[in-house]
Design an enzyme around this catalytic site. Structure first.
Site, PDB file in Angstrom:
ATOM      1  N   HIS A 248       0.920  -1.112  -0.024  1.00  0.00           N
ATOM      2  CA  HIS A 248      -0.085  -0.292  -0.198  1.00  0.00           C
ATOM      3  C   HIS A 248       0.918   1.160  -0.074  1.00  0.00           C
ATOM      4  O   HIS A 248       1.865   1.325   0.856  1.00  0.00           O
ATOM      5  CB  HIS A 248      -0.882  -0.075   1.238  1.00  0.00           C
ATOM      6  CG  HIS A 248      -1.929   1.029   1.298  1.00  0.00           C
ATOM      7  ND1 HIS A 248      -3.109   0.883   0.644  1.00  0.00           N
ATOM      8  CD2 HIS A 248      -1.912   2.309   1.708  1.00  0.00           C
ATOM      9  CE1 HIS A 248      -3.816   2.117   0.877  1.00  0.00           C
ATOM     10  NE2 HIS A 248      -3.002   2.929   1.527  1.00  0.00           N
ATOM     11  N   CYS A 251      -1.603   7.282   1.696  1.00  0.00           N
ATOM     12  CA  CYS A 251      -2.464   8.364   1.575  1.00  0.00           C
ATOM     13  C   CYS A 251      -2.951   9.070   2.537  1.00  0.00           C
ATOM     14  O   CYS A 251      -4.248   8.271   3.092  1.00  0.00           O
ATOM     15  CB  CYS A 251      -3.460   7.794   0.264  1.00  0.00           C
ATOM     16  SG  CYS A 251      -4.871   8.903  -0.079  1.00  0.00           S
ATOM     17  N   GLY A 300       0.720  10.928  -2.440  1.00  0.00           N
ATOM     18  CA  GLY A 300       0.100  11.402  -3.808  1.00  0.00           C
ATOM     19  C   GLY A 300       0.963  10.969  -4.655  1.00  0.00           C
ATOM     20  O   GLY A 300       1.171  11.807  -5.711  1.00  0.00           O
ATOM     21  N   ARG A 301       1.109   9.705  -4.792  1.00  0.00           N
ATOM     22  CA  ARG A 301       1.975   9.061  -5.944  1.00  0.00           C
ATOM     23  C   ARG A 301       3.263   9.790  -6.025  1.00  0.00           C
ATOM     24  O   ARG A 301       3.879   9.663  -7.257  1.00  0.00           O
ATOM     25  CB  ARG A 301       1.074   9.311  -7.370  1.00  0.00           C
ATOM     26  CG  ARG A 301      -0.286   8.882  -7.311  1.00  0.00           C
ATOM     27  CD  ARG A 301      -0.869   9.288  -8.753  1.00  0.00           C
ATOM     28  NE  ARG A 301      -2.415   9.154  -8.568  1.00  0.00           N
ATOM     29  CZ  ARG A 301      -3.197  10.013  -8.948  1.00  0.00           C
ATOM     30  NH1 ARG A 301      -2.803  10.885  -9.933  1.00  0.00           N
ATOM     31  NH2 ARG A 301      -4.621   9.676  -8.916  1.00  0.00           N
ATOM     32  N   ASP A 339       2.597   9.719 -12.419  1.00  0.00           N
ATOM     33  CA  ASP A 339       2.864   8.877 -11.252  1.00  0.00           C
ATOM     34  C   ASP A 339       4.386   8.828 -11.077  1.00  0.00           C
ATOM     35  O   ASP A 339       5.160   8.734 -12.078  1.00  0.00           O
ATOM     36  CB  ASP A 339       2.442   7.465 -11.373  1.00  0.00           C
ATOM     37  CG  ASP A 339       2.317   6.623 -10.237  1.00  0.00           C
ATOM     38  OD1 ASP A 339       2.880   7.149  -9.221  1.00  0.00           O
ATOM     39  OD2 ASP A 339       1.732   5.657 -10.103  1.00  0.00           O
ATOM     40  N   ARG A 341       5.568   7.091  -8.297  1.00  0.00           N
ATOM     41  CA  ARG A 341       6.020   6.162  -7.344  1.00  0.00           C
ATOM     42  C   ARG A 341       7.055   5.063  -7.680  1.00  0.00           C
ATOM     43  O   ARG A 341       7.838   4.511  -7.138  1.00  0.00           O
ATOM     44  CB  ARG A 341       4.730   5.663  -6.737  1.00  0.00           C
ATOM     45  CG  ARG A 341       3.808   6.393  -5.981  1.00  0.00           C
ATOM     46  CD  ARG A 341       2.436   5.948  -5.406  1.00  0.00           C
ATOM     47  NE  ARG A 341       1.982   5.272  -6.765  1.00  0.00           N
ATOM     48  CZ  ARG A 341       0.669   4.737  -6.826  1.00  0.00           C
ATOM     49  NH1 ARG A 341       0.459   4.326  -5.831  1.00  0.00           N
ATOM     50  NH2 ARG A 341       0.265   4.502  -8.197  1.00  0.00           N
TER      51      ARG A 341
END
Length: 427
Positions: A248, A251, A300-301, A339, A341
């Site tokens: 996960h 967020c 936030g990515r 993105d 991440r």
């Protein structure tokens, strides 16, 4: 400042360490990927004795700046060394075969939780070697789990889930430790290009990235990750024991404060419920399965919370209102990318735990699935978030992601929506 000068001695100059030859002759070298911790060598990122440092950067990730402020304000003694008495892991991990493979783990130090034991001799010699991983025991208490008990989806067993609704977990905090040659290989770029870009895009914060090619390990100023293990942590490495897992990405607005514009907290709490149920199972006649939540700080990515909120505004105020076909476009208009991440480094912590098979992956993300299976870990079933848990304001998000390739057992949006977001997976 010479290494024999006391740490708090006032000086009128700053001694730079941006040129080769700064390490003392006895400072341990790092041979990344060696299965023997003594041959591998400890990670030394402190400034107590600059000549002892064998990495770029400092410990504590993004919190290193707060440590510097504490020293500047006089609240923390410069050169303070932690007393590691009684700080050893409550549940030891490994070593696992993956620890000796320089290609499978490139972003964390496999020996980071046990430095006080494996590097006791070097510590006694005066080297300031600090843990980058800590393992402890705890309870977590969530209203969603108590609700699951009220609806009899979960029942207390006194081992994993207690009568008061709290769950027993092993918690693991992990700081990033990047072996630059391996990180560069993961992203299919040269080490030289990676070093130069890291240097330039951080405003020249770490000149050693471009001047100290002899230092291959970098302690980046970013957030780490926290692991929550339901059941015996050693069972994670046994492919015959059913593992339920979710990776996960942070967020804060949803995970902590329950913002309903996305599915993050509902998916997280659903995964925790699945992990508890999985750990309680009595398959194979044993104590049960094991559950894992790997929680990464990538707000936030990895674009940051300010950018995320700007995107929220842009989505709501655009002509026609928020819509799935423009979900990713609005992010790219504000941030320049959809993105940041990147899941290339994500499987490292799974390999550190010795995981070879995830029987039930609680995730719809194709990026995460591809990264995990691409690293050699087998995945069995994939578990999607139940439709009933998706907030009304998050329908746009989930529809856009399914159109972009998210796993689903239901209908996929039509070709028009699919064409507008094809290949744009975010969570």
């Amino acid at each position: 400042m010479p290494s024999d000068v006391p740490p708090n001695t006032p000086v009128s100059h700053i001694r730079l360490t941006s040129h080769p030859g700064q390490m003392a002759s006895g400072t341990p070298l790092i041979r990344w990927g060696d299965a023997d911790p003594q041959r591998r060598g400890p990670v030394i990122g402190t400034t107590t004795h600059r000549s002892h440092r064998n990495v770029v950067g400092t410990h504590s990730g993004s919190y290193g700046v707060y440590r510097a402020l504490a020293v500047a304000a006089g609240n923390l003694l410069k050169g303070h060394r932690a007393d590691l008495t009684n700080t050893s892991p409550t549940s030891p991990v490994g070593p696992h075969p993956q620890w000796g493979d320089a290609q499978q783990i490139v972003s964390i130090d496999p020996w980071g939780a046990s430095v006080a034991q494996v590097y006791a001799e070097q510590i006694a010699q005066g080297y300031d070697i600090r843990p980058t991983i800590a393992i402890t025991q705890a309870h977590i208490d969530l209203p969603e789990i108590r609700q699951a008990m009220a609806f009899q989806r979960l029942k207390a067993d006194g081992r994993i889930l207690l009568e008061n609704g709290s769950a027993v977990v092993t918690k693991v905090a992990v700081e990033p430790v990047w072996w630059l040659p391996g990180v560069a290989a993961r992203f299919h770029v040269s080490e030289a290009d990676l070093r130069r870009t890291l240097f330039e895009e951080t405003g020249g914060m770490y000149p050693e990235l471009v001047t100290r090619s002899d230092l291959e390990v970098f302690l980046p100023p970013i957030g780490g990750q926290t692991l929550y293990v339901f059941g015996r942590i050693e069972d994670l490495a046994d492919p015959s024991i059913t593992l339920t897992a979710r990776v996960h990405d942070e967020c804060n607005g949803s995970d902590v404060f329950g913002s309903d514009i996305c599915t993050c907290r509902p998916y997280l709490t659903h995964a925790i419920e699945e992990c508890i149920a999985g750990a309680q199972s009595r398959e194979h006649g044993g104590l049960g399965g094991v559950g894992l939540i790997a929680y990464s700080r990538k707000e936030g990515r990895a674009l940051g919370e300010v950018t995320k909120f700007l995107v929220y505004n842009a989505r709501k105020r655009q002509v026609g209102g928020d819509s799935a076909d423009k979900y990713f476009l609005r992010t790219e208009c504000v941030a320049g990318v959809q993105d940041m991440r990147f899941q290339e480094l994500m499987p490292d912590v799974l390999h550190w735990l010795g995981i070879r098979k995830i029987h039930r992956l609680v995730s719809m993300s194709n990026d995460k699935y591809d990264a995990i299976t691409g690293s050699g870990i087998e995945v069995g079933d994939r578990v999607k978030i139940p439709d009933a848990l998706v907030p009304a304001d998050a329908r746009v998000e989930i529809e856009a992601k399914i159109a972009a390739g998210y796993y689903t057992t239901g209908d996929v949006p039509d070709d028009t929506a699919l064409a507008s977001v094809k290949g744009r997976d975010l969570r």
